[in-house]
Design a protein around this motif. Structure first.
Motif: not given
Length: 377
Positions: A286-287, A289-292, A308
């Motif tokens: 999930k991390f 998927e948030q562009d992290m 990021k």
């Protein structure tokens, strides 16, 4: 919750004895080792688990004795099972419970109500009761977390009815518990004690305190009057081994058939976390998927830590130990190679310390280079 069978000689009767935590708040049982304190905790926790779903009641098992609460830990109602030796987990438990106490207070203040029970009735929302079961209270004496845990227990016991957070405590003697906590525990019971004065300090004056029978599981309990109660066992069995085996079977049955929501355990970083296990974690995916770009886990809350993607051109890893620095660099390379897209990895290694890792990057350079127009690790 069922306690046991009460003997009422003045009425020539026997009846089942119960304690209603929503009225009593918290409970303490005193007695010498081997007389049934741990069995009492097993029995009441298992009885509550049989009657209520995990959405209605959750347990934290603070097992400070001889691991006697271990058979209960697979119950779907149990958030966590905590041993005395797990000091870091105890510290996190204290933080989590303080946050929960404050959250419930804010919730009640926001809606101008006086108890969580009232909140459930008005808003028809699921806010589970929380039961903290602490076996062998005096074992925490002189531990590094003693004062913080004491403070939490005192505040919880004082506002137990409004917060709907309840304590079930066992200890050897009443004097093992400071008066600031003991005075906020409404229901106090005792197994046989060496001195009559100790029994009377717990249940008050009664003819029954003079000749208390020295029988395992036999207690004095103050109800309308002081009554003799034989504590119920959690399961059938001819001896302690059979009882624990049958209890484990019952717990495993509940664990198998329940498919609903369970309470969150106390987050702990695994003793061994491989790179493959790290990348397979749901929160890591999930991390990403948030562009992290994840680099590790926060030790306190065990959540991903990173930067990021595209938000920083340079990352500096600093360590005073070469081995730690090397492992950190290798981990970063491994993560970037497995999780990032459209990024060209170039490893500059003028002294050839990292030549074994060249397969983790798209380009390996060992000559002296002053400037590049792409990301550098």
């Amino acid at each position: 919750m069922l306690i046991g069978l009460a003997d009422i000689p003045q009425n020539q009767a026997q009846e089942l004895a119960y304690i209603n935590l929503s009225e009593e708040g918290s409970v303490a049982l005193y007695g010498s080792p081997g007389y049934g304190k741990t069995s009492f905790v097993q029995s009441v926790v298992f009885d509550l688990a049989r009657k209520y779903s995990p959405e209605r009641v959750n347990f934290y098992l603070l097992d400070f004795g001889t691991n006697g609460l271990a058979p209960l830990r697979s119950l779907p109602h149990v958030a966590d099972h905590i041993l005395l030796s797990e000091k870091r987990k105890i510290e996190k438990f204290i933080r989590i419970m303080l946050e929960e106490v404050n959250r419930r207070k804010r919730l009640m203040n926001k809606h101008a109500i006086s108890s969580m029970d009232m909140y459930r009735h008005i808003f028809d929302e699921s806010e589970p009761s929380i039961v903290i079961a602490l076996d062998v209270f005096e074992a925490m004496r002189e531990e590094s977390f003693e004062e913080e845990l004491y403070s939490l227990l005192i505040n919880t016991a004082r506002e137990s009815l409004s917060l709907d957070i309840h304590l079930i405590i066992t200890a050897g003697r009443k004097s093992s518990i400071r008066s600031s906590l003991e005075s906020n525990i409404k229901q106090q019971m005792t197994l046989p004690q060496n001195e009559v004065s100790e029994v009377r300090s717990i249940v008050g004056m009664s003819p029954l305190t003079n000749d208390m029978e020295d029988i395992k599981g036999r207690i004095l309990m103050k109800r309308d009057e002081v009554d003799v109660v034989q504590l119920a066992l959690p399961c059938e069995g001819e001896n302690d081994v059979e009882i624990n085996l049958n209890l484990t079977k019952g717990v495993n049955y509940f664990d198998t058939i329940y498919n609903g929501k369970r309470p969150k355990p106390i987050p702990m970083v695994p003793d061994e976390l491989t790179e493959e296990d790290y990348l397979a974690r749901e929160d890591i995916n999930k991390f990403v998927e948030q562009d992290m770009i994840p680099f590790g886990l926060d030790e306190e809350r065990v959540v991903p830590v990173g930067i990021k993607a595209g938000g920083a051109q340079n990352l500096v890893l600093i360590s005073d130990q070469d081995l730690h620095a090397d492992l950190a660099v290798k981990h970063v390379l491994f993560v970037l190679n497995n999780l990032t897209k459209d990024v060209r990895l170039v490893l500059l290694d003028p002294v050839r310390n990292y030549e074994d890792w060249k397969d983790l990057v798209q380009e390996y350079r060992h000559e002296s280079v002053e400037e590049f127009n792409f990301h550098i690790i």
